[in-house]
Motif scaffolding. Sequence first.
Motif, PDB file in Angstrom:
ATOM      1  N   SER A   5       7.089  90.645  53.766  1.00 51.23           N
ATOM      2  CA  SER A   5       7.665  89.579  54.598  1.00 51.23           C
ATOM      3  C   SER A   5       6.614  88.513  54.929  1.00 51.23           C
ATOM      4  O   SER A   5       6.949  87.327  55.052  1.00 51.23           O
ATOM      5  N   ASP A   6       5.343  88.916  55.059  1.00 51.47           N
ATOM      6  CA  ASP A   6       4.279  87.913  55.218  1.00 51.47           C
ATOM      7  C   ASP A   6       4.223  87.002  53.992  1.00 51.47           C
ATOM      8  O   ASP A   6       4.087  85.782  54.116  1.00 51.47           O
ATOM      9  N   ALA A   7       4.337  87.612  52.806  1.00 51.51           N
ATOM     10  CA  ALA A   7       4.304  86.836  51.563  1.00 51.51           C
ATOM     11  C   ALA A   7       5.501  85.886  51.492  1.00 51.51           C
ATOM     12  O   ALA A   7       5.366  84.745  51.040  1.00 51.51           O
ATOM     13  N   VAL A   8       6.661  86.341  51.962  1.00 50.27           N
ATOM     14  CA  VAL A   8       7.854  85.493  51.960  1.00 50.27           C
ATOM     15  C   VAL A   8       7.623  84.262  52.835  1.00 50.27           C
ATOM     16  O   VAL A   8       7.999  83.155  52.465  1.00 50.27           O
ATOM     17  N   MET A   9       6.988  84.429  53.977  1.00 55.32           N
ATOM     18  CA  MET A   9       6.713  83.280  54.844  1.00 55.32           C
ATOM     19  C   MET A   9       5.770  82.289  54.146  1.00 55.32           C
ATOM     20  O   MET A   9       5.934  81.073  54.281  1.00 55.32           O
ATOM     21  N   ASN A  10       4.802  82.807  53.402  1.00 56.22           N
ATOM     22  CA  ASN A  10       3.919  81.920  52.633  1.00 56.22           C
ATOM     23  C   ASN A  10       4.711  81.153  51.583  1.00 56.22           C
ATOM     24  O   ASN A  10       4.506  79.950  51.392  1.00 56.22           O
ATOM     25  N   VAL A  11       5.626  81.843  50.904  1.00 55.22           N
ATOM     26  CA  VAL A  11       6.459  81.183  49.885  1.00 55.22           C
ATOM     27  C   VAL A  11       7.376  80.160  50.548  1.00 55.22           C
ATOM     28  O   VAL A  11       7.596  79.079  49.997  1.00 55.22           O
ATOM     29  N   ALA A  12       7.897  80.462  51.742  1.00 55.14           N
ATOM     30  CA  ALA A  12       8.730  79.485  52.461  1.00 55.14           C
ATOM     31  C   ALA A  12       7.951  78.192  52.689  1.00 55.14           C
ATOM     32  O   ALA A  12       8.496  77.093  52.544  1.00 55.14           O
ATOM     33  N   GLU A  65      25.648  87.652  57.769  1.00 57.88           N
ATOM     34  CA  GLU A  65      24.985  88.961  57.714  1.00 57.88           C
ATOM     35  C   GLU A  65      23.783  88.907  56.775  1.00 57.88           C
ATOM     36  O   GLU A  65      22.731  89.493  57.062  1.00 57.88           O
ATOM     37  N   GLN A  66      23.921  88.187  55.658  1.00 58.46           N
ATOM     38  CA  GLN A  66      22.809  88.056  54.717  1.00 58.46           C
ATOM     39  C   GLN A  66      21.650  87.280  55.343  1.00 58.46           C
ATOM     40  O   GLN A  66      20.481  87.652  55.172  1.00 58.46           O
ATOM     41  N   VAL A  67      21.947  86.218  56.069  1.00 55.28           N
ATOM     42  CA  VAL A  67      20.898  85.459  56.750  1.00 55.28           C
ATOM     43  C   VAL A  67      20.173  86.354  57.755  1.00 55.28           C
ATOM     44  O   VAL A  67      18.938  86.361  57.812  1.00 55.28           O
ATOM     45  N   LYS A  68      20.916  87.118  58.526  1.00 57.85           N
ATOM     46  CA  LYS A  68      20.299  88.002  59.517  1.00 57.85           C
ATOM     47  C   LYS A  68      19.402  89.052  58.877  1.00 57.85           C
ATOM     48  O   LYS A  68      18.395  89.457  59.461  1.00 57.85           O
ATOM     49  N   ALA A  69      19.737  89.494  57.663  1.00 54.86           N
ATOM     50  CA  ALA A  69      18.964  90.531  56.971  1.00 54.86           C
ATOM     51  C   ALA A  69      17.788  89.960  56.178  1.00 54.86           C
ATOM     52  O   ALA A  69      17.029  90.717  55.576  1.00 54.86           O
ATOM     53  N   SER A  70      17.615  88.657  56.183  1.00 54.07           N
ATOM     54  CA  SER A  70      16.574  88.006  55.387  1.00 54.07           C
ATOM     55  C   SER A  70      15.239  87.984  56.125  1.00 54.07           C
ATOM     56  O   SER A  70      15.169  88.179  57.340  1.00 54.07           O
ATOM     57  N   ASP A  71      14.184  87.730  55.364  1.00 53.94           N
ATOM     58  CA  ASP A  71      12.848  87.621  55.950  1.00 53.94           C
ATOM     59  C   ASP A  71      12.599  86.232  56.523  1.00 53.94           C
ATOM     60  O   ASP A  71      11.809  86.071  57.450  1.00 53.94           O
ATOM     61  N   ALA A  72      13.232  85.212  55.965  1.00 52.76           N
ATOM     62  CA  ALA A  72      13.104  83.829  56.424  1.00 52.76           C
ATOM     63  C   ALA A  72      14.266  83.034  55.852  1.00 52.76           C
ATOM     64  O   ALA A  72      14.908  83.463  54.892  1.00 52.76           O
ATOM     65  N   ASP A 142      13.753  86.794  46.265  1.00 49.17           N
ATOM     66  CA  ASP A 142      15.208  86.672  46.172  1.00 49.17           C
ATOM     67  C   ASP A 142      15.664  85.574  47.119  1.00 49.17           C
ATOM     68  O   ASP A 142      15.182  85.474  48.262  1.00 49.17           O
ATOM     69  N   ASN A 143      16.601  84.747  46.660  1.00 49.90           N
ATOM     70  CA  ASN A 143      17.088  83.637  47.483  1.00 49.90           C
ATOM     71  C   ASN A 143      18.480  83.249  47.030  1.00 49.90           C
ATOM     72  O   ASN A 143      18.925  83.625  45.955  1.00 49.90           O
ATOM     73  N   ARG A 144      19.142  82.503  47.871  1.00 51.86           N
ATOM     74  CA  ARG A 144      20.456  81.971  47.534  1.00 51.86           C
ATOM     75  C   ARG A 144      20.671  80.676  48.304  1.00 51.86           C
ATOM     76  O   ARG A 144      20.416  80.610  49.508  1.00 51.86           O
ATOM     77  N   ILE A 145      21.144  79.670  47.610  1.00 53.35           N
ATOM     78  CA  ILE A 145      21.468  78.396  48.267  1.00 53.35           C
ATOM     79  C   ILE A 145      22.813  78.567  48.956  1.00 53.35           C
ATOM     80  O   ILE A 145      23.801  78.923  48.321  1.00 53.35           O
ATOM     81  N   GLY A 167      21.042  75.844  53.513  1.00 48.25           N
ATOM     82  CA  GLY A 167      20.124  76.885  53.949  1.00 48.25           C
ATOM     83  C   GLY A 167      19.809  77.775  52.764  1.00 48.25           C
ATOM     84  O   GLY A 167      20.678  78.034  51.934  1.00 48.25           O
ATOM     85  N   ILE A 168      18.567  78.224  52.701  1.00 46.16           N
ATOM     86  CA  ILE A 168      18.140  79.103  51.622  1.00 46.16           C
ATOM     87  C   ILE A 168      17.493  80.336  52.250  1.00 46.16           C
ATOM     88  O   ILE A 168      16.299  80.322  52.585  1.00 46.16           O
ATOM     89  N   PRO A 169      18.273  81.412  52.445  1.00 43.43           N
ATOM     90  CA  PRO A 169      17.670  82.639  52.959  1.00 43.43           C
ATOM     91  C   PRO A 169      16.800  83.286  51.880  1.00 43.43           C
ATOM     92  O   PRO A 169      17.093  83.172  50.687  1.00 43.43           O
ATOM     93  N   LEU A 170      15.742  83.959  52.326  1.00 41.71           N
ATOM     94  CA  LEU A 170      14.759  84.565  51.433  1.00 41.71           C
ATOM     95  C   LEU A 170      14.567  86.033  51.799  1.00 41.71           C
ATOM     96  O   LEU A 170      14.521  86.369  52.980  1.00 41.71           O
ATOM     97  N   ARG A 171      14.391  86.849  50.773  1.00 41.72           N
ATOM     98  CA  ARG A 171      14.195  88.274  51.040  1.00 41.72           C
ATOM     99  C   ARG A 171      13.375  88.896  49.917  1.00 41.72           C
ATOM    100  O   ARG A 171      13.599  88.603  48.740  1.00 41.72           O
ATOM    101  N   ALA A 172      12.451  89.752  50.306  1.00 41.56           N
ATOM    102  CA  ALA A 172      11.694  90.548  49.339  1.00 41.56           C
ATOM    103  C   ALA A 172      12.119  92.004  49.529  1.00 41.56           C
ATOM    104  O   ALA A 172      11.834  92.609  50.560  1.00 41.56           O
TER     105      ALA A 172
END
Length: 185
Positions: A5-12, A65-72, A142-145, A167-172
């Motif tokens: 999740s730290d890496a996801v924030m860097n990618v964000a 629900e997907q946004v809530k489960a995402s890292d960013a 992983d992401n989705r527009i 919005g583009i939720p992100l998840r590793a």
Amino acid sequence: MTTESDAVMNVAGLMALAARTAPKACGLDSIKIEVLSGKEQTALGNKMIATAKETGMDFLRINGEQVKASDATVLIGVEGQKTLGINCGGCGHSTCADMVKAQKTRKNKDFAYAGPNCVLKISDLGIAVGSAVKTASIHNVDNRIMFTAGFVALKAGYLKGCSVAYGIPLRASGKSIYFDIQFNQ
């Protein structure tokens, strides 16, 4: 937070950079970007779920629900009601001044997005979003527009001055929560 999740924030952050530096019509930047995580992201997901109940559009609940489960979640919007003054007609009006006039006399304000919008500004948004998700893909996030996350974010007060957003939720994780969805059988 985990290493992933730290890496996801860097990618964000890299996604925000990609969106900011993406080409813009006439070289004029009307893009706004915000990155949500933690309580802000959960609040957006909950607002999406509440909007699903209000509108009967269940896909909003699933996306919430997907946004809530995402890292960013990266929000990218555009000030699409600003004009470039080139009178291209892409918005459906003969002049940019006519488009602005139509914005002021718009009767139905219950749509997801305010309009009309400058087609070139909307193109800028698409290029910025495409650049951002390309960056996520390069880094295996992983992401989705989601138009749903974008319009609910606008209604919730994010991206001030923008008329259209995504919005583009992100998840590793080991399995994509955005596309590998299990349905009840």
